[in-house]
Design a protein around this motif. Structure first.
Motif, PDB file in Angstrom:
ATOM      1  N   LEU A 194       0.739  -1.216  -0.072  1.00  0.00           N
ATOM      2  CA  LEU A 194       0.003  -0.123  -0.002  1.00  0.00           C
ATOM      3  C   LEU A 194       0.822   1.146  -0.120  1.00  0.00           C
ATOM      4  CD1 LEU A 194      -2.926  -0.378  -0.142  1.00  0.00           C
ATOM      5  CD2 LEU A 194      -3.165   0.339   2.294  1.00  0.00           C
ATOM      6  N   LEU A 199       4.247   5.482  -2.977  1.00  0.00           N
ATOM      7  CA  LEU A 199       5.208   6.024  -3.331  1.00  0.00           C
ATOM      8  C   LEU A 199       5.362   5.986  -4.721  1.00  0.00           C
ATOM      9  CD1 LEU A 199       7.415   6.653  -1.173  1.00  0.00           C
ATOM     10  CD2 LEU A 199       8.784   4.487  -2.007  1.00  0.00           C
ATOM     11  N   ILE A 200       4.918   5.181  -5.617  1.00  0.00           N
ATOM     12  CA  ILE A 200       5.075   5.260  -7.013  1.00  0.00           C
ATOM     13  C   ILE A 200       3.885   6.353  -7.588  1.00  0.00           C
ATOM     14  CG2 ILE A 200       4.335   3.886  -9.201  1.00  0.00           C
ATOM     15  CD1 ILE A 200       5.581   1.344  -7.638  1.00  0.00           C
ATOM     16  N   ASP A 201       2.745   6.205  -6.816  1.00  0.00           N
ATOM     17  CA  ASP A 201       1.731   7.203  -7.492  1.00  0.00           C
ATOM     18  C   ASP A 201       2.510   8.670  -7.198  1.00  0.00           C
ATOM     19  OD1 ASP A 201      -0.270   5.930  -8.501  1.00  0.00           O
ATOM     20  OD2 ASP A 201      -1.317   5.709  -6.655  1.00  0.00           O
ATOM     21  N   ALA A 300      -8.523  -4.082   0.764  1.00  0.00           N
ATOM     22  CA  ALA A 300      -7.179  -3.361   0.274  1.00  0.00           C
ATOM     23  C   ALA A 300      -6.374  -4.339  -0.512  1.00  0.00           C
ATOM     24  CB  ALA A 300      -6.236  -2.886   1.406  1.00  0.00           C
TER      25      ALA A 300
ATOM     26  N   ARG B  47      11.324  -4.625  -8.729  1.00  0.00           N
ATOM     27  CA  ARG B  47      11.319  -3.724  -7.892  1.00  0.00           C
ATOM     28  C   ARG B  47      12.448  -2.658  -7.931  1.00  0.00           C
ATOM     29  NH1 ARG B  47       8.135  -4.375  -3.584  1.00  0.00           N
ATOM     30  NH2 ARG B  47       9.924  -3.814  -1.930  1.00  0.00           N
ATOM     31  N   ALA B  50      11.471  -0.272 -10.718  1.00  0.00           N
ATOM     32  CA  ALA B  50      10.407   0.477 -10.040  1.00  0.00           C
ATOM     33  C   ALA B  50      11.083   1.482  -8.982  1.00  0.00           C
ATOM     34  CB  ALA B  50       9.622  -0.293  -9.183  1.00  0.00           C
ATOM     35  N   LEU B  52      11.996   0.663  -5.974  1.00  0.00           N
ATOM     36  CA  LEU B  52      11.525   0.181  -4.489  1.00  0.00           C
ATOM     37  C   LEU B  52      12.626  -0.513  -3.827  1.00  0.00           C
ATOM     38  CD1 LEU B  52       7.749  -0.931  -5.170  1.00  0.00           C
ATOM     39  CD2 LEU B  52       8.522   1.083  -4.174  1.00  0.00           C
ATOM     40  N   PRO B  72      10.864   6.510  -7.077  1.00  0.00           N
ATOM     41  CA  PRO B  72       9.905   5.985  -7.811  1.00  0.00           C
ATOM     42  C   PRO B  72       9.269   6.911  -8.385  1.00  0.00           C
ATOM     43  CG  PRO B  72      10.196   4.688  -5.670  1.00  0.00           C
ATOM     44  CD  PRO B  72      11.184   5.859  -5.533  1.00  0.00           C
ATOM     45  N   LYS B  73       8.675   7.953  -7.712  1.00  0.00           N
ATOM     46  CA  LYS B  73       7.664   8.877  -8.006  1.00  0.00           C
ATOM     47  C   LYS B  73       8.249   9.722  -9.424  1.00  0.00           C
ATOM     48  CE  LYS B  73       8.665  12.640  -4.589  1.00  0.00           C
ATOM     49  NZ  LYS B  73       8.501  13.800  -5.271  1.00  0.00           N
ATOM     50  N   ILE B  77       6.919   5.807 -13.837  1.00  0.00           N
ATOM     51  CA  ILE B  77       6.478   4.283 -14.038  1.00  0.00           C
ATOM     52  C   ILE B  77       5.191   3.832 -13.204  1.00  0.00           C
ATOM     53  CG2 ILE B  77       8.526   3.083 -14.242  1.00  0.00           C
ATOM     54  CD1 ILE B  77       8.164   2.911 -11.057  1.00  0.00           C
ATOM     55  N   MET B  79       2.823   0.456 -11.214  1.00  0.00           N
ATOM     56  CA  MET B  79       3.005  -0.645 -10.867  1.00  0.00           C
ATOM     57  C   MET B  79       1.661  -1.471 -10.529  1.00  0.00           C
ATOM     58  SD  MET B  79       6.282  -2.095  -8.737  1.00  0.00           S
ATOM     59  CE  MET B  79       6.229  -3.788  -7.927  1.00  0.00           C
ATOM     60  N   PHE B  81       0.298  -4.533  -8.355  1.00  0.00           N
ATOM     61  CA  PHE B  81       0.775  -5.543  -7.315  1.00  0.00           C
ATOM     62  C   PHE B  81       0.051  -6.805  -7.455  1.00  0.00           C
ATOM     63  CE2 PHE B  81       2.145  -1.373  -5.991  1.00  0.00           C
ATOM     64  CZ  PHE B  81       3.491  -1.576  -5.694  1.00  0.00           C
ATOM     65  N   ASN B  83      -1.327  -8.217  -4.794  1.00  0.00           N
ATOM     66  CA  ASN B  83      -2.463  -8.338  -3.990  1.00  0.00           C
ATOM     67  C   ASN B  83      -3.335  -7.026  -4.500  1.00  0.00           C
ATOM     68  OD1 ASN B  83      -0.792  -6.560  -2.678  1.00  0.00           O
ATOM     69  ND2 ASN B  83      -0.506  -7.663  -0.889  1.00  0.00           N
ATOM     70  N   TYR B  84      -3.260  -6.127  -5.358  1.00  0.00           N
ATOM     71  CA  TYR B  84      -3.894  -5.168  -5.823  1.00  0.00           C
ATOM     72  C   TYR B  84      -3.363  -4.076  -5.124  1.00  0.00           C
ATOM     73  CZ  TYR B  84      -6.915  -9.406  -6.232  1.00  0.00           C
ATOM     74  OH  TYR B  84      -7.241 -10.479  -6.365  1.00  0.00           O
ATOM     75  N   ALA B  85      -3.444  -4.163  -3.963  1.00  0.00           N
ATOM     76  CA  ALA B  85      -2.656  -2.650  -3.130  1.00  0.00           C
ATOM     77  C   ALA B  85      -3.579  -1.515  -3.562  1.00  0.00           C
ATOM     78  CB  ALA B  85      -1.365  -2.443  -3.288  1.00  0.00           C
ATOM     79  N   GLY B  99      -2.832   9.209  -7.702  1.00  0.00           N
ATOM     80  CA  GLY B  99      -1.702  10.042  -8.257  1.00  0.00           C
ATOM     81  C   GLY B  99      -1.641  11.223  -9.234  1.00  0.00           C
TER      82      GLY B  99
END
Lengths: 303, 366
Positions: A194, A199-201, A300, B47, B50, B52, B72-73, B77, B79, B81, B83-85, B99
């Motif tokens: 999460l 972080l990527i967003d 989530a 990762r 990415a 991470l 990363p930001k 890119i 990503m 995941f 488990n969807y996150a 975002g």
């Protein structure tokens, strides 16, 4: 096929197995039995306080049924609320508690976030250390605290003794470690992906905390807030040791020191004061429980 | 333009290498799949792209810019995941637009982009729901939507289908391929499922033990694996391996699998295998699909042999048959009507046009 097998099973003579519905019924009966038992156990004192608060001093000392009010009167309430002192205690307690809760939550949420997520050298040790400080009994800290106060007075000239605002500095030493510990647990239960997604967003650490972690860990945040409020509202030992003047007292100490004169216990007003003093935590619990939505993290991730 | 290049990339966790110096050039708009068993370094590689995970050594460039130290930001890119996150407290719309909102994109621009992505993924009617009100497949779509709206240079997928049930996985696989055909963004996709790898990829990167075993188009990996690992990893059921010897007699080569079973080596391979004649460390590799019942018409280099079938596994469209040669279990795929029975004798056909010889000391396919 399946249907045939199922009806065969029903037609066959039933062996003596336990029954799920029956055992559930018994479990429920026992639950209700203990619930009622605990309700009686915990509700008796406040009810007794309420009954006594409606009695006059004469009726309290008379040998009548203690569970019944024969001549209800509001004189205890009127006297207590028109007496300036009680309202001063109340105000002191309120300011101290609100400040302590604010300070505690700011420190412990930031600390917990750092300890739970920003893996740095010694973070695990520090997290355990935070919890260990909570285990030190507060009574052990009286002498070191007196020494510290004396040191502060000698070096800066600031007198910390006998001021209600000193408690705002003191109480967080009790609340911060435990609240940090609670919040570390809640934050650690948030899936790592999460914050990586955030972080990527493009979220900064602070945005991740405020926009993701705090809303997701809201139940934990509320639990910690309730804890911090309860501790600072009901704290007795520190104010007893560090404040003495009547105008500097907080509620628990104030009631005890002003309503017990020598060996004369003003029971009616003590009960009224305690009852009124218990009202704010009750109201806060009731208010926050509405926002305590369990299972907020459902959905989530897979699970 | 967003090609991704990895040069001598190394990742150590407390001196334990997870990735041991890999080189990989990913072209613009290419769909690359990293595949391998767990612990092979594929997720770590993703990762690192990415941002991470920090890179211990080497260089990663996205769109020509070295990004080793770029957070990363700022790598542009997105990503998806395993488990969807998804953010549980936000609606689907808020999840997808998170975002963009952080980047302070104008409101109607956000609306437009989310609507576009929602249309591509067919989730328009879900925009107001919370993640917990969605099924697994819908959540995965939302996670993809969140990536698409960002319009990034590179999509990164970390085993996105592993949490879905088998049927949905096949469905979403096609979906991902369709989405890639529509948006044509450079994609790096990690999976341990070789079927996913084969079906989705322009090129598959097979990783094992922190190194790249082979990079190639799905069919190349299947038909011409370069190492024993790739030969065994790609294809299901896996390729059969048998110790063998190359024997030379009267100018022709034979591959000997046991005392009483040997096949002539196809002529076009004679020159290739000749130097290895007599070696004791050789392995013969043949896929189950190249061991079949004997058809009416036999092609050159296909040789019949008789075995005792030990176990049969009917699959519907085919039947898997298991037998042993010199103690090694071998699997073949025969027609369900070929009459294979448990414990029965059967004549099978080995198609040596598709054989492989592996040098076991180097684990390379000759």
């Amino acid at each position: 096929m399946t249907a045939v097998t199922a009806s065969d099973a029903v037609a066959a003579p039933r062996p003596k197995y336990g029954s799920i519905s029956k055992s559930r019924r018994w479990a429920l009966r026992w639950s209700y039995f203990f619930l009622v038992l605990f309700a009686i156990f915990f509700l008796t004192p406040p009810i007794y306080m309420f009954i006594t608060s409606l009695k006059s001093s004469a009726e309290i000392s008379a040998a009548t049924n203690p569970w019944w009010v024969f001549e209800p009167t509001l004189e205890n309430y009127i006297e207590l609320l028109t007496q300036n002192q009680y309202l001063i205690f109340f105000r002191n307690s309120a300011i101290v508690s609100v400040c302590v809760v604010s300070i505690t939550m700011i420190i412990s949420v930031l600390a917990a976030f750092a300890l739970a997520r920003m893996k740095f050298w010694g973070s695990a040790t520090l997290a355990t250390g935070v919890f260990l400080t909570y285990l030190i009994p507060e009574t052990l800290l009286f002498i070191p605290l007196f020494k510290t106060f004396a040191f502060v007075r000698d070096t800066t000239g600031i007198e910390l003794m006998n001021h209600w605002w000193t408690l705002i500095i003191l109480y967080p030493t009790l609340t911060v470690p435990f609240c940090t510990w609670i919040m570390i647990g809640y934050f650690a239960s948030i899936p790592k992906e999460l914050d990586e997604a955030a972080l990527i967003d493009g979220a900064t650490w602070l945005q991740t905390l405020t926009k993701i972690f705090i809303p997701v860990a809201l139940p934990g945040l509320i639990a910690a807030t309730i804890f911090a409020f309860t501790v600072s509202w009901a704290q007795f030992l520190y104010p007893l040791a560090f404040t003495t003047s009547t105008d500097q007292l907080v509620l628990p100490v104030g009631i005890v020191t002003t309503l017990i004169k020598g060996d004369v216990f003003n029971w009616g007003q003590i009960m009224t004061g305690a009852l009124l003093g218990a009202a704010p935590p009750l109201i806060i619990y009731a208010f926050l429980m509405d926002y305590y939505i369990a299972g907020l993290t459902a959905g989530a991730t897979k699970g | 333009m967003a090609q991704v290049s990895l040069r001598k990339v190394v990742k150590l966790y407390d001196q334990t290498p997870a990735v041991r110096g890999i080189d990989l050039e990913i072209a613009d708009k290419e769909f690359i799949v990293l595949v391998g068993p767990s612990g092979c370094g594929k997720s770590t590689t993703l990762r690192m792209i990415a941002g991470l995970e920090e890179i211990t050594d080497g260089q990663i460039a996205i769109g020509g810019d070295v990004v080793n130290d770029v957070p990363p930001k700022d790598r542009d890119i997105a990503m998806v995941f395993q488990n969807y996150a998804l953010y549980p407290h936000m609606s689907v719309f808020e999840n997808m637009s998170f975002g963009l909102r952080l980047k302070r994109v104008a409101k109607d621009e956000i609306r437009r982009r989310v609507d576009d992505a929602a249309r591509i993924l067919d989730i328009t009617e879900l925009l107001d729901r919370k993640p917990k009100q969605l099924s697994g497949g819908q959540r995965q779509r939302v996670a993809m939507g969140r990536a698409i709206v960002r319009d990034p240079k590179v999509f990164l997928f970390d085993e996105p289908l592993s949490n879905l049930d088998a049927k949905l996985r096949v469905q979403m696989r096609t979906e991902i391929k369709k989405v890639h055909q529509k948006v044509r963004t450079t994609t790096v996709y990690v999976t341990h499922d070789q079927v996913e790898a084969m079906t989705l990829a322009d090129r598959v990167v097979v990783m094992n033990g922190g190194i790249i075993e082979q990079v190639g188009a799905p069919n190349d990996l299947y038909h011409s694996p370069q190492t024993k690992f790739v030969a065994g990893f790609i294809g299901s059921p896996a390729m059969n391996f048998l110790p063998c010897r190359i024997e030379e007699a009267a100018g022709a080569l034979r591959v000997r699998l046991s005392d009483n079973l040997s096949f002539p080596v196809p002529e076009d391979r004679t020159a290739r295998y000749k130097p290895h004649a007599g070696k004791t460390s050789l392995m013969f590799g043949l896929r189950p699909e190249h061991i079949t019942e004997v058809p009416r018409h036999v092609e050159p280099n296909q040789h019949p042999f008789e075995v005792t079938i030990e176990v049969t596994e009917p699959m519907g469209m085919e039947t898997l048959v298991y037998f042993t040669i010199d103690g090694t279990e071998i699997c073949g795929r025969v027609n369900p009507n070929a009459g294979a029975t448990d414990g029965g004798k059967m004549k099978l056909l080995a198609d040596l046009n598709n054989m492989h010889i592996i040098d076991d000391t180097t684990a390379r396919v000759l």
